[in-house]
Design an enzyme around this catalytic site. Structure first.
Site, PDB file in Angstrom:
ATOM      1  N   ALA A 152       0.785  -1.197  -0.059  1.00 30.57           N
ATOM      2  CA  ALA A 152       0.116   0.104   0.110  1.00 30.57           C
ATOM      3  C   ALA A 152       1.050   1.211  -0.103  1.00 30.57           C
ATOM      4  CB  ALA A 152      -0.986  -0.019   1.326  1.00 30.57           C
ATOM      5  N   GLY A 165       0.506  -4.943   0.967  1.00 32.71           N
ATOM      6  CA  GLY A 165      -0.453  -5.006   0.176  1.00 32.71           C
ATOM      7  C   GLY A 165      -0.337  -5.559  -1.194  1.00 32.71           C
ATOM      8  N   GLU A 211      -0.639  -9.297  -0.492  1.00 32.79           N
ATOM      9  CA  GLU A 211      -2.084  -9.373  -0.354  1.00 32.79           C
ATOM     10  C   GLU A 211      -2.968  -9.631  -1.535  1.00 32.79           C
ATOM     11  OE1 GLU A 211      -2.033  -5.963   2.492  1.00 32.79           O
ATOM     12  OE2 GLU A 211      -3.215  -7.321   4.084  1.00 32.79           O
ATOM     13  N   GLU A 243       4.891  -4.808   7.469  1.00 37.06           N
ATOM     14  CA  GLU A 243       4.022  -3.894   7.726  1.00 37.06           C
ATOM     15  C   GLU A 243       4.464  -3.608   9.279  1.00 37.06           C
ATOM     16  OE1 GLU A 243       2.367  -5.992   6.130  1.00 37.06           O
ATOM     17  OE2 GLU A 243       0.969  -5.365   4.874  1.00 37.06           O
TER      18      GLU A 243
HETATM   19  N1  COA Z   1       4.644   3.093  -0.804  1.00 34.48           N
HETATM   20  C1  COA Z   1       4.935   4.271  -1.211  1.00 34.48           C
HETATM   21  N2  COA Z   1       6.264   4.527  -2.126  1.00 34.48           N
HETATM   22  C2  COA Z   1       7.160   3.239  -2.084  1.00 34.48           C
HETATM   23  C3  COA Z   1       6.500   2.034  -1.550  1.00 34.48           C
HETATM   24  C4  COA Z   1       5.273   1.928  -1.049  1.00 34.48           C
HETATM   25  N3  COA Z   1       4.943   0.728  -0.145  1.00 34.48           N
HETATM   26  N4  COA Z   1       7.567   1.155  -1.614  1.00 34.48           N
HETATM   27  C5  COA Z   1       8.312   1.832  -2.575  1.00 34.48           C
HETATM   28  N5  COA Z   1       7.846   2.920  -2.708  1.00 34.48           N
HETATM   29  C6  COA Z   1       8.701   4.389  -3.281  1.00 34.48           C
HETATM   30  C7  COA Z   1      10.040   4.572  -2.645  1.00 34.48           C
HETATM   31  O1  COA Z   1       9.437   5.666  -1.629  1.00 34.48           O
HETATM   32  C8  COA Z   1      10.643   5.367  -3.893  1.00 34.48           C
HETATM   33  O2  COA Z   1      10.055   6.475  -4.029  1.00 34.48           O
HETATM   34  P1  COA Z   1      11.219   7.950  -4.493  1.00 34.48           P
HETATM   35  O3  COA Z   1      12.080   7.388  -5.601  1.00 34.48           O
HETATM   36  O4  COA Z   1      10.320   9.031  -4.691  1.00 34.48           O
HETATM   37  O5  COA Z   1      11.925   7.958  -3.287  1.00 34.48           O
HETATM   38  C9  COA Z   1      10.344   4.425  -4.876  1.00 34.48           C
HETATM   39  O6  COA Z   1       9.279   3.762  -4.835  1.00 34.48           O
HETATM   40  C10 COA Z   1      11.540   3.350  -5.298  1.00 34.48           C
HETATM   41  O7  COA Z   1      11.742   2.521  -3.939  1.00 34.48           O
HETATM   42  P2  COA Z   1      13.210   2.602  -3.243  1.00 34.48           P
HETATM   43  O8  COA Z   1      12.795   2.262  -1.914  1.00 34.48           O
HETATM   44  O9  COA Z   1      14.183   3.574  -3.568  1.00 34.48           O
HETATM   45  O10 COA Z   1      13.640   1.198  -3.890  1.00 34.48           O
HETATM   46  P3  COA Z   1      14.839  -0.022  -3.429  1.00 34.48           P
HETATM   47  O11 COA Z   1      15.077  -0.842  -4.469  1.00 34.48           O
HETATM   48  O12 COA Z   1      15.836   0.776  -2.393  1.00 34.48           O
HETATM   49  O13 COA Z   1      13.793  -0.768  -2.362  1.00 34.48           O
HETATM   50  C11 COA Z   1      11.947  -1.914  -1.321  1.00 34.48           C
HETATM   51  C12 COA Z   1      12.774  -1.518  -2.472  1.00 34.48           C
HETATM   52  C13 COA Z   1      10.623  -2.649  -1.937  1.00 34.48           C
HETATM   53  C14 COA Z   1      12.886  -2.880  -0.466  1.00 34.48           C
HETATM   54  C15 COA Z   1      11.802  -0.729  -0.662  1.00 34.48           C
HETATM   55  O14 COA Z   1      11.014   0.311  -1.551  1.00 34.48           O
HETATM   56  C16 COA Z   1      10.447  -0.865   0.457  1.00 34.48           C
HETATM   57  O15 COA Z   1      10.807  -1.380   1.571  1.00 34.48           O
HETATM   58  N6  COA Z   1       9.314  -0.436   0.390  1.00 34.48           N
HETATM   59  C17 COA Z   1       8.389  -0.564   1.168  1.00 34.48           C
HETATM   60  C18 COA Z   1       7.693  -1.863   1.425  1.00 34.48           C
HETATM   61  C19 COA Z   1       6.483  -2.148   2.492  1.00 34.48           C
HETATM   62  O16 COA Z   1       7.026  -1.746   3.607  1.00 34.48           O
HETATM   63  N7  COA Z   1       5.245  -2.308   1.926  1.00 34.48           N
HETATM   64  C20 COA Z   1       4.327  -2.470   3.069  1.00 34.48           C
HETATM   65  C21 COA Z   1       3.501  -1.185   2.985  1.00 34.48           C
HETATM   66  S1  COA Z   1       2.175  -1.264   3.871  1.00 34.48           S
END
Ligand code: COA
Length: 260
Positions: free
Chosen positions: A66, A111, A114, A134
């Site tokens: 999400a 999400g 999910e 989460e």
């Molecule tokens: N919500 C909003 N934005 C998200 C996102 C999310 N769930 N997951 C990734 N993004 C965005 C990042 O903020 C980033 O945006 P920016 O370029 O404007 O800063 C972009 O997507 C790229 O992500 P980034 O974190 O730079 O890539 P990465 O390869 O370094 O890491 C992940 C990848 C998936 C490990 C990391 O993005 C992450 O941990 N995301 C969240 C996962 C999460 O907690 N999901 C559950 C949400 S309830």
């Protein structure tokens, strides 16, 4: 038809839906949840569509969760509404009368997992990373993750994934029963389309009956579940496709199912 949040394509009875926010790793904001809901409602009602493939745009992610930025400022009431918005959409997918295959092409987190779990089948690239992170945000899954993961792979794995938040490899997800299959990333699309083509050629009403048996019958006790299956089985005898399938077998030819 194309809109910016969700790309849609249909060929040979297969509708492909691609969540299209690759710069945010396809994170699900409210508008994307609504676009998915509308797209699945349309797929359900379109007789041209026999199977749906759901995937994410770009090389990195199926869906990375999400949208954290959008969620951060929600009030408790808005948080509940956001959860229900996603949950309703995912329940629509789960209850779609046609098979839905998640083509998991990278991160399927929160999400994203999910969403994949609400699909009927999951094929993952061997590079995919899968989890419910989460807890790292001071949250818990809000789109049915605790319930669907529990049903897919039991208490031990559900608690491990949700309490630690640590993602698992595609290989481990396969061992746990979260995904049906893993394939080399370069072959993901071809393998998924092969499976989709097989299902697109199957008897639609029998597919629907089977999906109902698992979604409805599977949530009852064994007596009610068996009764439900018997009723669905009986219903098949009203279909032209059942005559066609059994006739084709006896005549040693390939069946041509019409969905009638
Ligand atoms: N919500 C909003 N934005 C998200 C996102 C999310 N769930 N997951 C990734 N993004 C965005 C990042 O903020 C980033 O945006 P920016 O370029 O404007 O800063 C972009 O997507 C790229 O992500 P980034 O974190 O730079 O890539 P990465 O390869 O370094 O890491 C992940 C990848 C998936 C490990 C990391 O993005 C992450 O941990 N995301 C969240 C996962 C999460 O907690 N999901 C559950 C949400 S309830």
């Amino acid at each position: 038809m194309t809109d910016s949040l969700l790309l849609t394509e249909t060929a040979d009875g297969i509708r492909t839906l691609q969540v299209n926010r690759p710069d945010k790793l396809n994170a699900l904001n409210a508008a994307t949840l609504d676009a998915l809901d509308a797209a699945f409602a349309a797929a359900a009602g379109d007789p041209e569509v026999r199977v749906v493939i759901l995937t994410g745009a770009g090389p990195k992610a199926f869906v990375a969760g999400a949208d954290i930025a959008e969620m951060r400022t929600l009030t408790p009431v808005q948080g509940r509404d956001f959860s229900l918005r996603g949950t309703r959409m995912m329940r629509r997918i789960e209850r779609l009368p046609k098979p839905v295959i998640a083509m998991v092409n990278g991160f399927a987190l929160g999400g994203g997992l999910e969403l994949a779990m609400s699909c009927h089948l999951r094929i993952a690239a061997d590079t995919a990373k899968i989890g419910q992170p989460e807890i790292n945000l001071g949250l818990i899954p809000g789109f049915g993750g605790s319930q669907r993961l529990l049903r897919l792979c039991g208490r031990a794995a559900t608690l491990e994934l949700c309490l630690t938040g640590a993602p698992v490899t595609a290989e481990r997800a396969l061992q746990l029963g979260i995904v049906n299959r893993i394939v080399p990333a370069a072959e993901l699309e071809a393998e998924t389309r092969k499976l989709a083509a097989q299902l697109a050629g199957a008897a639609p009403l029998a597919l629907r009956g089977m999906l109902d048996c698992v979604s409805i019958g599977g949530e009852c006790g064994i007596e009610e579940g068996l009764e439900y299956e018997a009723a669905q089985f009986g219903l098949m005898f009203a279909t032209e496709d059942m005559r066609e399938g059994t006739g084709a077998f006896l005549e040693k030819r390939k069946p041509a199912f019409t969905g009638k």
